[in-house]
Design a protein around this motif. Sequence first.
Motif, mmCIF file in Angstrom:
data_model
loop_
_atom_site.group_PDB
_atom_site.id
_atom_site.type_symbol
_atom_site.label_atom_id
_atom_site.label_comp_id
_atom_site.label_asym_id
_atom_site.label_seq_id
_atom_site.Cartn_x
_atom_site.Cartn_y
_atom_site.Cartn_z
ATOM 1 N N UNK A 1 0.848 -1.186 0.000
ATOM 2 C CA UNK A 1 0.000 0.000 0.000
ATOM 3 C C UNK A 1 0.888 1.242 0.000
ATOM 4 N N UNK A 2 0.459 2.240 -0.761
ATOM 5 C CA UNK A 2 1.134 3.536 -0.789
ATOM 6 C C UNK A 2 0.071 4.597 -0.578
ATOM 7 N N UNK A 3 0.238 5.445 0.429
ATOM 8 C CA UNK A 3 -0.803 6.414 0.745
ATOM 9 C C UNK A 3 -0.213 7.743 1.225
ATOM 10 N N UNK A 4 -0.959 8.811 0.949
ATOM 11 C CA UNK A 4 -0.590 10.124 1.456
ATOM 12 C C UNK A 4 -1.801 10.721 2.159
ATOM 13 N N UNK A 5 -1.530 11.571 3.143
ATOM 14 C CA UNK A 5 -2.617 12.193 3.895
ATOM 15 C C UNK A 5 -2.214 13.602 4.299
ATOM 16 N N UNK A 6 -3.209 14.483 4.342
ATOM 17 C CA UNK A 6 -2.990 15.848 4.820
ATOM 18 C C UNK A 6 -4.126 16.206 5.765
ATOM 19 N N UNK A 7 -3.760 16.621 6.984
ATOM 20 C CA UNK A 7 -4.767 16.974 7.989
ATOM 21 C C UNK A 7 -5.292 18.377 7.731
ATOM 22 N N UNK A 8 -6.343 18.739 8.442
ATOM 23 C CA UNK A 8 -6.910 20.075 8.297
ATOM 24 C C UNK A 8 -5.943 21.148 8.789
ATOM 25 N N UNK A 9 -4.972 20.729 9.622
ATOM 26 C CA UNK A 9 -3.966 21.675 10.116
ATOM 27 C C UNK A 9 -2.809 21.835 9.135
ATOM 28 N N UNK A 10 -2.841 21.045 8.042
ATOM 29 C CA UNK A 10 -1.795 21.149 7.034
ATOM 30 C C UNK A 10 -0.640 20.184 7.214
ATOM 31 N N UNK A 11 -0.712 19.312 8.228
ATOM 32 C CA UNK A 11 0.331 18.298 8.425
ATOM 33 C C UNK A 11 0.191 17.192 7.383
ATOM 34 N N UNK A 12 1.343 16.764 6.837
ATOM 35 C CA UNK A 12 1.329 15.766 5.762
ATOM 36 C C UNK A 12 2.135 14.523 6.139
ATOM 37 N N UNK A 13 1.615 13.388 5.720
ATOM 38 C CA UNK A 13 2.302 12.112 5.942
ATOM 39 C C UNK A 13 2.227 11.291 4.655
ATOM 40 N N UNK A 14 3.343 10.653 4.299
ATOM 41 C CA UNK A 14 3.376 9.692 3.196
ATOM 42 C C UNK A 14 3.883 8.363 3.738
ATOM 43 N N UNK A 15 3.169 7.290 3.411
ATOM 44 C CA UNK A 15 3.525 5.952 3.900
ATOM 45 C C UNK A 15 3.556 4.979 2.734
ATOM 46 N N UNK A 16 4.612 4.170 2.670
ATOM 47 C CA UNK A 16 4.688 3.088 1.683
ATOM 48 C C UNK A 16 5.034 1.803 2.424
ATOM 49 N N UNK A 17 4.184 0.802 2.276
ATOM 50 C CA UNK A 17 4.430 -0.514 2.861
ATOM 51 C C UNK A 17 4.485 -1.548 1.741
ATOM 52 N N UNK A 18 5.559 -2.302 1.681
ATOM 53 C CA UNK A 18 5.707 -3.375 0.697
ATOM 54 C C UNK A 18 5.983 -4.678 1.424
ATOM 55 N N UNK A 19 5.229 -5.721 1.115
ATOM 56 C CA UNK A 19 5.476 -7.049 1.688
ATOM 57 C C UNK A 19 5.459 -8.084 0.567
ATOM 58 N N UNK A 20 6.303 -9.090 0.694
ATOM 59 C CA UNK A 20 6.401 -10.118 -0.339
ATOM 60 C C UNK A 20 6.597 -11.481 0.330
ATOM 61 N N UNK A 21 6.442 -12.533 -0.475
ATOM 62 C CA UNK A 21 6.640 -13.913 -0.006
ATOM 63 C C UNK A 21 5.784 -14.239 1.215
ATOM 64 N N UNK A 22 4.546 -13.762 1.213
ATOM 65 C CA UNK A 22 3.640 -14.048 2.320
ATOM 66 C C UNK A 22 3.139 -15.476 2.249
ATOM 67 N N UNK A 23 3.088 -16.137 3.393
ATOM 68 C CA UNK A 23 2.419 -17.425 3.459
ATOM 69 C C UNK A 23 0.917 -17.177 3.438
ATOM 70 N N UNK A 24 0.147 -18.244 3.304
ATOM 71 C CA UNK A 24 -1.313 -18.098 3.272
ATOM 72 C C UNK A 24 -1.806 -17.413 4.546
ATOM 73 N N UNK A 25 -1.319 -17.859 5.695
ATOM 74 C CA UNK A 25 -1.756 -17.317 6.973
ATOM 75 C C UNK A 25 -1.287 -15.875 7.152
ATOM 76 N N UNK A 26 -0.040 -15.595 6.779
ATOM 77 C CA UNK A 26 0.468 -14.230 6.878
ATOM 78 C C UNK A 26 -0.356 -13.273 6.019
ATOM 79 N N UNK A 27 -0.729 -13.741 4.821
ATOM 80 C CA UNK A 27 -1.543 -12.914 3.938
ATOM 81 C C UNK A 27 -2.870 -12.558 4.568
ATOM 82 N N UNK A 28 -3.525 -13.539 5.196
ATOM 83 C CA UNK A 28 -4.804 -13.289 5.872
ATOM 84 C C UNK A 28 -4.631 -12.258 6.980
ATOM 85 N N UNK A 29 -3.594 -12.426 7.784
ATOM 86 C CA UNK A 29 -3.383 -11.547 8.926
ATOM 87 C C UNK A 29 -2.996 -10.125 8.509
ATOM 88 N N UNK A 30 -2.144 -9.998 7.490
ATOM 89 C CA UNK A 30 -1.761 -8.670 7.016
ATOM 90 C C UNK A 30 -2.981 -7.927 6.479
#
Length: 436
Positions: free
Chosen positions: A379-408
Amino acid sequence: MNIFAWIGMLGIVFFTLLPFVKKKNRTKKATRVAIGTVAIILGIIIAVLIFDVNYLLAVIVGFALMIVFDKKTYMKKRLIIYGSIILIFGIAGFALSRENPEYVLNHLKDNPQTTSLYLVENGVELITYQSDVVRPLASTVKMLIAAEYAMQIDAGLLNKDSSVPLADLSRYYLKNSDGGAHKEWLKSMHSEGKVENNNVKLHDVAKGMATYSSNANTDYLIDLLGISAINKRAKDFGLTQHEAVYPIVSALLIPEHIKSESMNGKQLVKKLKAMPMEEYRTLAEELSEQMQEETIKVEDLTFDLSMKLQKVWSDKLIGASANDYGKLLAIISNDELPPAASEILRDLLEWPMELNERNHERFTHLGAKGGSTVFIMNDAMYAESHAGDKIEIVLLTDDLSFWQGIQIRKNLSSFESEMLGSEEFRLKVQKELSEM
């Protein structure tokens, strides 16, 4: 329903009817029980295939019906047994259904070889955990394609209100290959009255890619925009680790294309793994062109790759680093694009603001593009609050097992919500990952 679900359902029918091979077992009572069991199995299949009921939910309801219609259920011993089973499953279900943002953090800590996290707050890098490692993007790459689309609209190369025949999009649609994304988009287009004479607007095609993650719409846009233009845009944006873009759907046809009659599944997997990426990309482009020209009749095909072949496809998907997509998020969030392009791109990516009205209470802007396969959750996401604060987040995951995929998948939303809303949690994640 996948192949394992079919095996399970047909297995129940087979073992239910197997005793009837012997004449002595064909009693009225046994026949009545068998008819009831087979009817419930058929009901599950019909519910899943025709009415789009979740498979697991259909199985649970079917199991419950088997218990209800079994007269032995109402014996004291059976009531105690079934009551205990329901209690155990209820407790387990409650525990598993609770969202836990700590799960994602722990997964990151336990799997540095296969995960990346990048977080910037008001232009300051707080977390760069394995963020320079190139990993498969899956549908997250559609953010770059959306950006090139916005830039070409701004440059006057395309008209966002131009008509696109649905037939043109269907040439890129491989049945059962996108989790129902393309079907859901089409359903929404019809329900909103946006289909006229079997045509839709180009901008709605782009929104189908960004909001619903339609792979058919994506490959159509890749062809329309031009692969070279998209790749050049990545360089212009400074995405130095971004791999070359190629069509997503047509790559699923590569295994069947290169398979020979004498080749078994293991040999096919080995050949695909050994294929150089340049050759793989070129072949995907050639097959996509044949789909467009209808040399390949994609409507006659159905996605049916083994898990091992899906893993190779997943591993060979277009890759980039979390740093790259952090840069792209910053470009969007900081309005570094031409005003018209920025407005168009935000319209494509800020679907979370439309999806949940409560987001308007917390943010001025909230945009995202995820990406997943059986083995990937990004997931890659950006956000800006009403006060003007900004955050950008990038999460990358690979080689997930079946159970790990469900939990993530279950815990990702709560993790991101905490990252966006709690400075204390952000600092905790920063501290624990920096110690790795």
